[in-house]
Design a protein around this motif. Structure first.
Motif, PDB file in Angstrom:
ATOM      1  N   HIS A   1      -4.699   3.210   3.293  1.00 25.20           N
ATOM      2  CA  HIS A   1      -4.217   4.284   2.393  1.00 25.20           C
ATOM      3  C   HIS A   1      -4.658   5.650   2.930  1.00 25.20           C
ATOM      4  O   HIS A   1      -3.883   6.354   3.542  1.00 25.20           O
ATOM      5  CB  HIS A   1      -4.659   4.103   0.926  1.00 25.20           C
TER       6      HIS A   1
ATOM      7  N   HIS B   1      -9.384  -0.845   0.975  1.00 27.29           N
ATOM      8  CA  HIS B   1      -8.507   0.165   0.368  1.00 27.29           C
ATOM      9  C   HIS B   1      -9.419   1.351   0.045  1.00 27.29           C
ATOM     10  O   HIS B   1     -10.284   1.244  -0.838  1.00 27.29           O
ATOM     11  CB  HIS B   1      -7.922  -0.319  -0.950  1.00 27.29           C
TER      12      HIS B   1
ATOM     13  N   HIS C   1       0.493  -7.439  -0.523  1.00 29.49           N
ATOM     14  CA  HIS C   1       0.045  -8.211  -1.689  1.00 29.49           C
ATOM     15  C   HIS C   1       1.298  -8.983  -2.129  1.00 29.49           C
ATOM     16  O   HIS C   1       1.755  -8.846  -3.264  1.00 29.49           O
ATOM     17  CB  HIS C   1      -0.396  -7.301  -2.827  1.00 29.49           C
TER      18      HIS C   1
ATOM     19  N   LYS D   1      -2.857 -10.718   0.747  1.00 30.01           N
ATOM     20  CA  LYS D   1      -4.130 -10.582   0.042  1.00 30.01           C
ATOM     21  C   LYS D   1      -4.119 -11.366  -1.268  1.00 30.01           C
ATOM     22  O   LYS D   1      -3.072 -11.495  -1.911  1.00 30.01           O
ATOM     23  CB  LYS D   1      -4.375  -9.106  -0.306  1.00 30.01           C
TER      24      LYS D   1
ATOM     25  N   ASP E   1       2.520  -2.592   2.243  1.00 31.02           N
ATOM     26  CA  ASP E   1       1.697  -2.661   1.026  1.00 31.02           C
ATOM     27  C   ASP E   1       2.472  -3.386  -0.079  1.00 31.02           C
ATOM     28  O   ASP E   1       2.244  -3.128  -1.265  1.00 31.02           O
ATOM     29  CB  ASP E   1       1.273  -1.253   0.557  1.00 31.02           C
TER      30      ASP E   1
END
Ligand code: DI6
Ligand code: FE
Length: 399
Positions: A261, A238, A70, A137, A313
């Motif tokens: 995750h 996720h 992200h 993202k 992440d």
């Protein structure tokens, strides 16, 4: 046209040899692709007059792929970091209007130029470690305009830097304040229209969601997946990060590229992933930052033959991490993955998690995205903590 010789190749091709290792190897590069790779003594005579660079015995691996970030966002959450250290949990911070929603405020206030210029130093940190492909993202806009702006910023990063960017639409990341307790209305009025618009503009390579108590339930996620199906876009999710809501099984039913995750994943979800060929993307940076104690079920995933990828992440809240090498180290030390699994997870399996057939291994026909390292053995890459042994990065044949 170029030969890289006197090198060890960790091809990362599945083989009986660890890391698909080729000692005394050579690679031939032509027009952005790998033309040939193997033991240098087997190099065909037709390559004899190509220019050759002697790598002095260095290791070459496929360039690294960060398949879950992200990395585009406004502001930062250092204050939240302090609060959590004083005892507040991630979920408490989120429910009190901090967390993801506070990054939404900062992201909405940022122009596309600002989003790009804020993200570039983070992107550059990844590139400096041999990364050539980054997934980025949306999900901090949560209104139509800002979701699109984030995706445009992500695409621009791929033009401003020598890197391949793959975008994921993550409109179902959190419920914004103006839709508090009206998650279904948010999906109808914002998320689905934003997805359709973004797809029409060519901004979306895949569709993601956050299936969790503090975000969206499986029924809401399924509505987003149905729209993705109509648009012909692959999905990912996720899932099972803070609790087991069955998101992984849902994602598997939709043929998801990956479920990410997975700390709270149970046996049913693992069986569903094995059946659908969905990649497990493990994110040790978030596990570490949240001081999580529930480990993802690595041994059960391994036993079931579910491929495991590793990613940063990179995000301002749960994983302010811009080192994929450190994520690999954490995957070994915290999750008990092997250094070979960690490297496969940041190359071949990460490419698989993005649906990329032309990256992640060293073999003829693939993109010539390579990382050349000042190390002699591949296990050194996951072994070090906070040291960058990159000698050179090659992106589409160019260093
Ligand atoms: N899970 C995460 O770890 C990130 N998003 C998600 O769905 C965290 C996002 C954030 O805290 O800003
Ligand atoms: Fe994430």
């Amino acid at each position: 046209m170029q030969i890289l010789g006197n090198t060890t190749l960790a091809t990362m091709l599945p083989s009986t040899v660890s890391y698909g290792l080729v000692k005394n190897g050579a690679v031939a590069l032509r027009e952005g692709k790998i033309a040939w790779a193997g033991p240098e003594t087997d190099l065909p005579a037709s390559y004899a007059d190509w220019p050759r660079e002697d790598l002095g015995g260095r290791l070459i691996t496929p360039a690294l792929v960060d398949c879950h970030t992200h990395i585009v966002f406004g502001g930062n959450r250092a204050r939240e970091f302090e609060l959590r250290l004083e005892g507040a949990s991630y979920e408490e911070v989120a429910r009190a209007g901090g967390g993801i929603v506070s990054t939404v405020t900062a992201t909405r206030a940022a122009s596309e130029d600002e989003l790009v210029s804020d993200a570039l130093p983070r992107v550059d940190a990844l590139l400096a470690e041999g990364v050539t492909t980054i997934e980025i993202k949306s999900g901090y806009g949560l209104d139509i305009e800002t979701e699109l702006r984030m995706l445009r910023a992500a695409r621009r990063i791929g033009r401003e830097r020598p890197v391949q960017v793959r975008t994921s639409f993550l409109g179902a990341h959190a419920v914004p304040a103006e839709y508090k307790n009206r998650a279904d209305a948010y999906i109808d009025e914002i998320c689905l229209p934003a997805l359709t618009e973004a797809a029409d503009e060519g901004l979306v390579d895949a569709v993601d969601g956050f299936c969790e108590g503090i975000a969206f339930n499986p029924a809401q996620i399924e509505r987003v997946f149905k729209r993705a199906e109509i648009l012909g876009l692959p999905v990912k999710l996720h899932a099972e990060q803070l609790s087991d809501l069955g998101g992984t099984a849902l994602a598997a039913r939709y043929g998801a590229l990956s479920a990410d995750h997975l700390e709270y994943l149970g046996a049913d979800g693992i069986a569903a992933m094995a059946e659908s060929g969905t990649v497990a993307v493990l994110l040790p940076g978030a596990f570490y930052t949240l001081r999580e104690t529930q480990l993802p079920p690595v041994q059960a995933l391994r036993d079931a033959g579910v491929p495991m990828a590793i990613a940063t992440d990179c995000n301002p809240g749960s994983s302010p991490l811009t080192s994929l090498l450190l994520a690999m180290n954490m995957a070994c030390t915290l999750f008990r993955m092997t250094p070979e699994e960690a490297l496969a997870g940041a190359t071949r399996i990460a490419a698989q998690a993005l649906g990329l057939a032309d990256a992640g291994t060293i073999e003829a026909g693939k993109r010539s995205d390579l990382a050349i390292w000042n190390v002699s053995e591949p296990a050194e890459l996951a072994y070090r903590i906070g040291f960058n042994p990159l000698h050179k990065r090659i992106f589409a044949g160019t260093s």
